[in-house]
Design a protein around this motif. Structure first.
Motif: not given
Ligand SMILES: Nc1ncnc2c1ncn2[C@@H]1O[C@H](COP(=O)(O)OP(=O)(O)OP(=O)(O)O)[C@@H](O)[C@H]1O
Ligand SMILES: [Mg+2]
Lengths: 251, 252
Positions: A100-129
């Motif tokens: 997704f060109p309008h999102k940073t690399a990290l946001e690209n990784v985080m997007m689906a778990p947050i939007k689709v799986l509705k996971e907690n953002k902090a957990d997702v960010e940790k996993r994404a990193r």
């Protein structure tokens, strides 16, 4: 949770006599492949033989006209199937990265778990990193896709798929658009993944790589599988003349 | 200070009778201008927002799997794009306005329609500009590669989520220059609301120069200057937005 019966003694992906046409053009003419959990299989074959079409049928990006595909017992082309159930199990990486060109690399990784799986953002960010580190991209978290090389983008795409914790990964010629120098960094990432026990289905033209990581190799031509076997025998003992010709051109 | 300002225009009107800036020294005329500006601003703001919403929703419906939904959107676009906005305005107010119910007004005895002339102006102008916005967003959406949307669905995004999270943000950026033009046109077109007696800036200016023909030139000047400033602010805001949403390493 679901009423689907599947255990690990059965194939995780089972492709049975699949037929697929685009209009009048029949692209898959009865393809069958079984993949066990943790297996790495490579699909090779000449251009236009239906490799991409086959792999896209596995996560229902393409529909099929005959046969069946099951993933962990889920009937992929059942009209009643909840596609989300399927896509949680199957990750896919494309030749053209398709970040997704309008999102940073990290946001690209985080997007689906947050939007689709509705996971907690902090957990997702940790996993994404962690995933960014796993594909060797520490320090690139805040770069936009347009600021990354092809090889880096492709590794972000791998991390993005992995963020959904899939059981199976599909790779469609993921190194075909890359410079020879950057191919390796992507292959290393896939190899790590394969060795960690992920079930992988790859379409590739990298024969050396296929030989190294595949448990089983399938050769497709004009919509059928003409030859298959473990790499040890596939490359040396292929009996089909078309396979031998293809291999002689590539190797 | 303000006194001196007014005094200057009083003398100017004495010396040059064609340049009677009456609204700069007569509070009642000034109040008309202020009211007109308020209405123009309100119309512009409401129509810009509504027409963008119509554009976004219309572009989404235009990709609907249902053939009939797509046809309806297409019909809407054809009608509003190919007929004069002034005629649309009159049609909404005089033709459709007859069919809307009325309620008892605040004075307790007159009947007032539930949609006022201002309401109809907002509705008709928004639909007019919205038709263009649908087309503008559609071409923006078409510029978003199919493969990017496919990647989103492979990640489990629904069709709606893909539209909201991926397609729209990208399409918006592509559409901004064309959207910019259309919104500028929309702001200028609000002056047509004079046709159904909405007391916006043009309406007030015409009233002033009818009452004081010597104020004709100054009021026209005021009109031009006001719109140059108003449109200038819009364009500045849009280009600031364009810069804020620019994606490093993406597009032109
Ligand atoms: N969406 C489509 N509509 C019509 N025909 C298609 C479509 N996608 C693929 N085809 C056709 O199906 C055939 C198989 O295409 P496919 O992309 O599966 O081949 P491939 O084995 O992946 O080739 P390559 O190695 O070049 O990627 C080709 O003849 C192609 O033209
Ligand atoms: Mg292909």
């Amino acid at each position: 949770m679901s009423n689907v019966q599947w255990d690990e003694s059965q194939p995780i992906v089972s492709i049975v006599d699949v037929h697929k046409s685009f209009g009048t053009l029949e692209v898959l003419k009865g393809v069958s492949i079984d993949v066990m959990k943790g297996e790495v299989i490579c699909i090779i074959g000449p251009s236009g033989s239906g490799k991409s079409t086959l792999i896209r049928c596995i996560n229902a990006l393409n529909d099929i006209q005959g046969g069946s595909i099951t993933v962990e017992g889920l009937e992929v082309h059942d009209p009643k199937l909840n596609k989300l159930e399927l896509r949680k199990k199957v990750g896919m990486v494309f030749q053209q990265y398709n970040l997704f060109p309008h999102k940073t690399a990290l946001e690209n990784v985080m997007m689906a778990p947050i939007k689709v799986l509705k996971e907690n953002k902090a957990d997702v960010e940790k996993r994404a990193r962690q995933l960014m580190a796993q594909v060797n991209l520490q320090g690139k978290e805040d770069s936009y896709p347009g600021e990354l090389s092809g090889g880096q983008q492709q590794r972000v795409a791998i991390a993005r798929s992995l963020a959904m914790n899939p059981d199976i990964m599909l790779f469609d010629e993921v190194t075909a658009a890359l410079d020879p120098e950057t191919v390796k960094e992507v292959l290393v990432a896939i190899k790590d993944l394969a060795q960690s026990g992920m079930t992988c289905i790859l379409v590739t033209h990298e024969m050396g790589f296929a030989r190294e990581i595949a448990d089983h190799i399938y050769f497709t031509d004009r919509g059928v599988i003409v030859e298959h076997g473990p790499p040890a025998t596939f490359f040396t003992e292929a009996s089909d003349p078309r396979t031998r010709e293809f291999l002689s051109q590539i190797l | 200070m303000l006194e001196a300002f007014s005094q200057y225009f009083v003398e100017l009107a004495d010396n040059y009778p064609r340049w009677n800036f009456i609204f700069f020294y007569e509070p009642r005329q000034w109040a008309r201008i202020v009211k007109g500006l308020q209405y123009t601003l309100m119309l512009s703001f409401a129509c810009v927002i509504l027409s963008v919403i119509i554009g976004v929703v219309g572009a989404w419906l235009q990709n609907s799997p249902s053939k009939w939904v797509r046809r309806c959107v297409q019909g809407y676009i054809q009608f509003f794009r190919n007929t004069p906005p002034f005629v649309q305005l009159l049609f909404f107010y005089f033709a459709l306005g007859q069919f809307t119910p009325s309620v008892t007004g605040p004075d307790g005895w007159t009947e007032v329609p539930i949609i006022s002339n201002v309401g109809w102006a907002i509705i008709s102008l928004s639909f007019f500009a919205g038709a263009f916005n649908v087309e503008i967003f559609r071409s923006g959406i078409e510029a978003v590669p199919e493969s990017t949307q496919e990647a989103a669905s492979a990640l489990g995004f629904s069709r709606f989520q893909t539209y909201v999270e991926v397609v729209l943000p990208l399409a918006f950026r592509v559409s901004l220059p064309a959207l910019n033009n259309n919104l500028v046109n929309l702001v200028k077109t609000t002056t047509q609301a004079i046709g159904i007696a909405v007391p916006e800036l043009l309406y007030q200016c015409v009233s002033i120069w009818n009452d004081y023909p010597s104020a004709l030139y100054p009021t026209m000047l005021l009109l031009f200057v006001s719109f140059i400033v108003l449109v200038g602010i819009l364009v500045m805001g849009m280009s600031r937005w364009e810069r804020a949403t620019r994606i490093p390493g993406y597009g032109g």
